[in-house]
Write a protein that holds these residues in place. Structure first.
Motif, short mmCIF file in Angstrom:
data_model
loop_
_atom_site.label_atom_id
_atom_site.label_comp_id
_atom_site.label_asym_id
_atom_site.label_seq_id
_atom_site.Cartn_x
_atom_site.Cartn_y
_atom_site.Cartn_z
N GLU A 134 0.82 -1.21 0.00
CA GLU A 134 0.00 0.00 0.00
C GLU A 134 0.85 1.26 0.00
N ARG A 135 1.99 1.19 0.64
CA ARG A 135 2.87 2.36 0.71
C ARG A 135 3.72 2.55 -0.55
N LYS A 136 4.17 1.45 -1.13
CA LYS A 136 5.26 1.53 -2.11
C LYS A 136 4.91 1.16 -3.55
N ALA A 137 3.95 0.29 -3.76
CA ALA A 137 3.76 -0.33 -5.08
C ALA A 137 3.55 0.70 -6.19
N LYS A 138 2.65 1.63 -6.00
CA LYS A 138 2.34 2.62 -7.03
C LYS A 138 3.58 3.41 -7.42
N HIS A 139 4.36 3.82 -6.43
CA HIS A 139 5.56 4.62 -6.68
C HIS A 139 6.64 3.81 -7.39
N ILE A 140 6.78 2.54 -7.00
CA ILE A 140 7.79 1.68 -7.63
C ILE A 140 7.55 1.58 -9.13
N PHE A 141 6.31 1.32 -9.51
CA PHE A 141 6.03 1.12 -10.94
C PHE A 141 6.06 2.43 -11.73
N GLN A 142 5.69 3.53 -11.08
CA GLN A 142 5.82 4.82 -11.76
C GLN A 142 7.28 5.16 -11.99
N ASP A 143 8.11 4.89 -10.98
CA ASP A 143 9.55 5.12 -11.13
C ASP A 143 10.13 4.27 -12.25
N GLU A 144 9.65 3.05 -12.39
CA GLU A 144 10.19 2.15 -13.40
C GLU A 144 9.88 2.62 -14.81
N ILE A 145 8.65 3.03 -15.06
CA ILE A 145 8.33 3.50 -16.41
C ILE A 145 9.03 4.82 -16.70
N ASP A 146 9.20 5.65 -15.66
CA ASP A 146 9.93 6.91 -15.83
C ASP A 146 11.42 6.68 -16.06
N ARG A 147 11.90 5.52 -15.64
CA ARG A 147 13.33 5.21 -15.76
C ARG A 147 13.80 5.26 -17.21
N TYR A 148 12.94 4.88 -18.15
CA TYR A 148 13.39 4.78 -19.54
C TYR A 148 12.51 5.54 -20.53
N GLY B 156 6.55 10.27 -22.08
CA GLY B 156 5.89 9.15 -22.75
C GLY B 156 6.68 8.52 -23.88
N LYS B 157 7.82 9.11 -24.24
CA LYS B 157 8.64 8.58 -25.34
C LYS B 157 9.74 7.67 -24.80
N ILE B 158 9.89 6.50 -25.39
CA ILE B 158 10.94 5.56 -24.99
C ILE B 158 12.28 6.04 -25.53
#
Length: 222
Positions: A127-141, A145-147
């Motif tokens: 509940e604390r971390k999941a949403k942020h983890i996945f947002q960080d991952e897509i933002d990583r690359y 919105g462009k890869i």
């Protein structure tokens, strides 16, 4: 994170994707002018033992920098010409490794002078971390919105993808053969039969939180 000038590559380090072991393996092919960010002390000790190039030239650089931040730090010709890659992992598995690593990393941290931080149960962590983890991952690359990545390395197919990468960036030996013998941050995740199980609500939320990742890489819950 590594920027290598001889082989002209940029390694973007994602979260809980064997990134530290891969970073150590890649540092074997680095020299004095390359950018290498720091890792935790016990893993630096392993890198030093192997006599691979350690952290250097990394002022203003961070271990898990996003591609957009790296882009802002480099000359445009270097960013455009260098081969950029990152490891991706099935989010339904990634969240479990993130949970076990979180509790392991907090073992020696203290909330107050004499009190160690309390471990989180999986529900609280999720509940604390999941949403942020996945947002960080897509933002990583991505950027707006462009890869901005040239190659995704699949955590589930490391042997094949790292072998292909070796040829693409002209390394003098197969990167997977170096990587497979490095065990950074190992023995933290329990055996498969001891893992926490995702419930229906958590599975549904991962499909929502990691929607872009799941669609891009065709992941599913198994």
């Amino acid at each position: 994170m590594i920027i290598n000038h001889k082989y002209k590559f940029i390694f973007i380090k994602s979260f809980k994707t064997a990134g530290t072991s891969l970073e150590i393996a890649l540092s074997k092919f680095c020299s004095g002018k390359d950018v290498i960010t720091s890792i935790v002390s016990e893993d630096e000790a392993l890198r030093k033992k192997l006599k691979y190039t350690g952290p250097q030239n990394n002022i203003t650089m961070e271990e898990h920098m996003s591609i957009s931040k790296i882009k802002s730090k480099l000359k445009s010709d270097i960013f455009e010409k260098y081969f950029k890659f990152v490891v991706v992992r099935n989010p339904f598995d990634q969240i479990l490794s993130a949970y076990y690593w979180h509790n392991e990393s907090k073992k020696n941290e203290k909330k107050f002078i004499f009190l160690k931080k309390k471990k989180l149960d999986f529900h609280e962590f999720f509940e604390r971390k999941a949403k942020h983890i996945f947002q960080d991952e897509i933002d990583r690359y991505t950027e707006n919105g462009k890869i901005l990545i040239d190659k995704f390395i699949s955590y589930e197919n490391l042997k094949k993808d790292l072998s292909e990468l070796s040829n693409l960036i002209n390394l003098p030996e197969n990167l997977y053969d170096v990587f497979k013998n490095i065990k950074a941050k190992s023995n933290i995740r329990p055996p498969q039969d001891k893992l926490v199980k995702l419930n229906k609500n958590q599975i549904s939320k991962i499909y929502k939180y990691a929607d872009k990742i799941i669609k891009l890489h065709k992941y599913k819950y198994e």
